[in-house]
Design a protein around this motif. Structure first.
Motif, PDB file in Angstrom:
ATOM      1  N   VAL A  28       0.093  -1.124   0.007  1.00  0.00           N
ATOM      2  CA  VAL A  28      -0.261  -0.413   0.058  1.00  0.00           C
ATOM      3  C   VAL A  28       0.640   1.213  -0.177  1.00  0.00           C
ATOM      4  O   VAL A  28       0.615   2.195  -0.558  1.00  0.00           O
ATOM      5  CB  VAL A  28      -1.355   0.123   1.468  1.00  0.00           C
ATOM      6  CG1 VAL A  28      -1.335   1.600   1.229  1.00  0.00           C
ATOM      7  CG2 VAL A  28      -1.226  -1.150   1.164  1.00  0.00           C
ATOM      8  N   GLU A  29       2.098   1.246   0.947  1.00  0.00           N
ATOM      9  CA  GLU A  29       2.821   2.323   1.112  1.00  0.00           C
ATOM     10  C   GLU A  29       3.430   2.387  -0.653  1.00  0.00           C
ATOM     11  O   GLU A  29       3.520   3.865  -0.785  1.00  0.00           O
ATOM     12  CB  GLU A  29       3.615   2.423   1.431  1.00  0.00           C
ATOM     13  CG  GLU A  29       3.409   2.080   3.024  1.00  0.00           C
ATOM     14  CD  GLU A  29       2.310   3.939   3.360  1.00  0.00           C
ATOM     15  OE1 GLU A  29       3.166   5.010   2.779  1.00  0.00           O
ATOM     16  OE2 GLU A  29       1.408   3.491   4.098  1.00  0.00           O
ATOM     17  N   GLU A  30       4.192   1.753  -0.937  1.00  0.00           N
ATOM     18  CA  GLU A  30       4.175   1.820  -2.227  1.00  0.00           C
ATOM     19  C   GLU A  30       3.747   2.066  -3.729  1.00  0.00           C
ATOM     20  O   GLU A  30       4.144   3.248  -4.255  1.00  0.00           O
ATOM     21  CB  GLU A  30       5.188   0.392  -2.573  1.00  0.00           C
ATOM     22  CG  GLU A  30       6.367   0.269  -3.929  1.00  0.00           C
ATOM     23  CD  GLU A  30       6.709  -0.830  -4.241  1.00  0.00           C
ATOM     24  OE1 GLU A  30       7.742  -1.005  -4.893  1.00  0.00           O
ATOM     25  OE2 GLU A  30       6.730  -1.538  -3.210  1.00  0.00           O
ATOM     26  N   ALA A  31       2.575   1.954  -3.151  1.00  0.00           N
ATOM     27  CA  ALA A  31       1.539   2.233  -4.475  1.00  0.00           C
ATOM     28  C   ALA A  31       1.301   4.031  -4.729  1.00  0.00           C
ATOM     29  O   ALA A  31       0.857   3.905  -5.371  1.00  0.00           O
ATOM     30  CB  ALA A  31      -0.180   1.387  -3.916  1.00  0.00           C
ATOM     31  N   GLY A  32       1.556   4.514  -3.149  1.00  0.00           N
ATOM     32  CA  GLY A  32       1.132   5.588  -3.138  1.00  0.00           C
ATOM     33  C   GLY A  32       2.184   5.790  -3.499  1.00  0.00           C
ATOM     34  O   GLY A  32       1.435   7.459  -4.392  1.00  0.00           O
TER      35      GLY A  32
END
Length: 76
Positions: A28-32
């Motif tokens: 999720v963090e990397e997707a952001g």
């Protein structure tokens, strides 16, 4: 479309196959960071359904599902 709640990863995988691009899951963090302004849309669990439309209008889908349509390659 008659199907509901297709995971983003399944759509991305089908597109990646036709575009000859690798597809891999990311957190999720990397997707952001990766998707920028589009990130909220990619992280939201928001399954859609045509159930009410079908019920209220007596409509029955007759066309291919989203994934079948992508897999046929008309868009590539």
């Amino acid at each position: 479309m008659s199907e509901a709640g297709i995971p983003f990863q399944e759509i991305a995988t089908a597109l990646g196959l036709h575009l000859n691009l690798p597809v891999q899951g990311i957190g999720v963090e990397e997707a952001g960071k990766h998707f920028g302004w589009l990130a909220p849309f990619t992280k939201t669990d928001n399954p859609a359904s045509s159930a009410l439309t079908q019920e209220r209008l007596g409509w029955n889908p007759v066309h291919p599902t989203l994934l079948d349509d992508i897999r046929k390659g008309y868009y590539f």
